[in-house]
Enzyme design. Structure first.
Site, short mmCIF file in Angstrom:
data_model
loop_
_atom_site.label_atom_id
_atom_site.label_comp_id
_atom_site.label_asym_id
_atom_site.label_seq_id
_atom_site.Cartn_x
_atom_site.Cartn_y
_atom_site.Cartn_z
N ARG A 1 81.22 8.45 36.08
CA ARG A 1 81.71 8.10 37.42
C ARG A 1 80.61 7.35 38.15
NH1 ARG A 1 85.86 8.22 35.88
NH2 ARG A 1 87.65 9.55 36.28
N GLU B 1 75.52 -4.85 43.82
CA GLU B 1 74.06 -4.78 43.65
C GLU B 1 73.63 -4.72 42.19
OE1 GLU B 1 75.53 -0.53 44.53
OE2 GLU B 1 75.95 -2.60 45.18
N HIS C 1 84.55 -0.75 33.92
CA HIS C 1 85.29 0.51 33.77
C HIS C 1 86.23 0.47 32.57
CE1 HIS C 1 87.45 4.08 35.95
NE2 HIS C 1 86.73 4.46 34.90
#
Length: 393
Positions: free
Chosen positions: A232, A261, A273
């Site tokens: 996560r 970032e 993901h």
């Protein structure tokens, strides 16, 4: 009986086929659904119908679902632990290799040689020295979280010749039995940080784990540690890790969670993901999620819920009778209230199952006879009862 199922994401057809179309209407746009099937769609700002009885997440993580609010309404939230474990395990192993050997940069550099013709082999041979990276064999892997995925990663890493040290204060008996006997178990996170050349995280994101990989944790890690996060995004404080990469404390971060970032930062490999993005995992999750909903809606059984207790009965619903599924707060004297109401109505209880999880309790009560709307209303009016659902035999 018939049910309406709303899908918030594309759900694999093999999973939807678990729900026979004679009894289930399935659509993305549907009014007053009985249940919701979801993958990664954000539900926190969603208006959820009072008719919804359950939400099934085709995946393990449920941070996209407003669980406390749904629990208050007596809505059961399911997930599919282990269904995508193999897919995630394989990506973690790939990430360990990517964190070690700069193959992405090497491939990018090699592609830039296009057009140099016969010179390419010599140029490639001369330039390969800039893409040196360490082997996994003999290195120590710290695995934080030894559930289905963490345990599989731990076992497989040993076949790469790695020493594995795992940490999980909530290690289940099932996972413990699955772990190779050579895997060492740490009593504290700091002992993992002190020894690990590579760290991979496999815990849910909670208030306790959010931002757990931060400046304070990194300070206790070995110099040159490589960090893998396919679990996560919120588990890692990106700013702290990037600062550690810039200082040389951390050699590499592989994250499956894109963030502004992280993009194009040196020694960061950012993926979109894709941990469970295999057809096999999507099929497994869809089948498990649909099966959990089907068993709950048709029989009242609860398996793999993140907010309600596991509650199972193998008894058939009494012919001509009623199965009552009752959600309420886990407080004293509730069972006596239910039995009193049913007794006053001259209704015989054939079987009674009561299970609790934290402050939530759930009952499956089989009654020999038809339970009227009036009696159901009396049960629902009991203090702290959030839902009474009859299933008629």
């Amino acid at each position: 009986m018939s049910f309406k199922i709303q899908t918030l994401n594309k759900i694999a057809a093999i999973g939807l086929n678990v729900l026979d179309r004679d009894n289930y209407e399935i659509a993305t746009d549907i009014n007053n659904p009985d249940a919701i099937l979801v993958r990664s769609a954000e539900m926190h700002d969603m208006q959820i119908s009072d008719n919804v009885k359950a939400v099934a997440r085709a995946g393990a993580g449920t941070n996209n679902i407003p669980i406390p609010e749904l629990s208050e309404k007596g809505i059961v939230v399911f997930n599919t632990p282990g269904a995508n474990a193999n897919a995630v395990k394989e990506l973690v192993m790939l990430s360990l290799l990517l964190a070690s050997r700069p193959v992405i940069d090497a491939n990018k550099w090699t592609n830039e040689l296009a057009g140099k013709g016969d010179e390419i082999p010599a140029i490639a041979e001369k330039g390969k020295s800039q893409f040196v990276g360490p082997e996994l064999m003999g290195k120590t892997l710290g695995v934080i979280g030894l559930g289905a995925i963490g345990a599989m990663v731990s076992n497989l890493a040993q076949h790469f010749g790695m020493e594995v040290i795992g940490y999980d204060p909530f290690l289940s008996v099932k996972s413990a039995l699955f772990l190779d006997k050579k895997i060492k178990l740490a009593e504290t996170l700091d002992s993992v940080y002190a020894k690990a050349d590579y760290i991979t995280i496999h815990v849910p994101q909670t208030n306790d784990t959010k931002g757990m990989i931060n400046a304070a944790a990194i300070k206790n890690m070995k110099n040159g540690v490589r960090i893998i996060n396919i679990a996560r995004g919120g588990l890692v404080n990106n700013a702290d890790v990037l600062a550690a990469i810039d200082s040389g404390k951390v050699s590499c971060l592989v994250s499956d969670f894109a963030a502004e970032e992280l993009l194009n930062h040196k020694n960061v490999i950012c993926l979109p993901h894709i941990g469970a993005s295999t057809p096999e995992a999507e099929d497994n999750c869809a089948v498990m999620a649909a099966s959990e909903l089907k068993d709950f809606l048709e029989n009242g059984n609860i398996v793999n819920s993140v907010n309600f207790p596991k509650t199972l009965t193998e008894n058939p619903i009494p012919s001509g009778g009623t199965r009552l599924c009752i959600c309420h707060k886990n407080i004293p004297d509730m069972i006596s209230k239910f039995t009193s109401i049913l007794g006053d109505a001259k209704l015989n209880i054939a079987s009674f199952i009561n299970q609790a999880r934290g402050d939530i309790a759930y009952n499956i009560i089989d009654v020999d006879g038809f339970v009227s709307d009036e009696i159901i209303a009396k049960l629902a009016s009991c203090d702290t009862v959030s839902r009474v659902r009859p299933i008629f035999g």
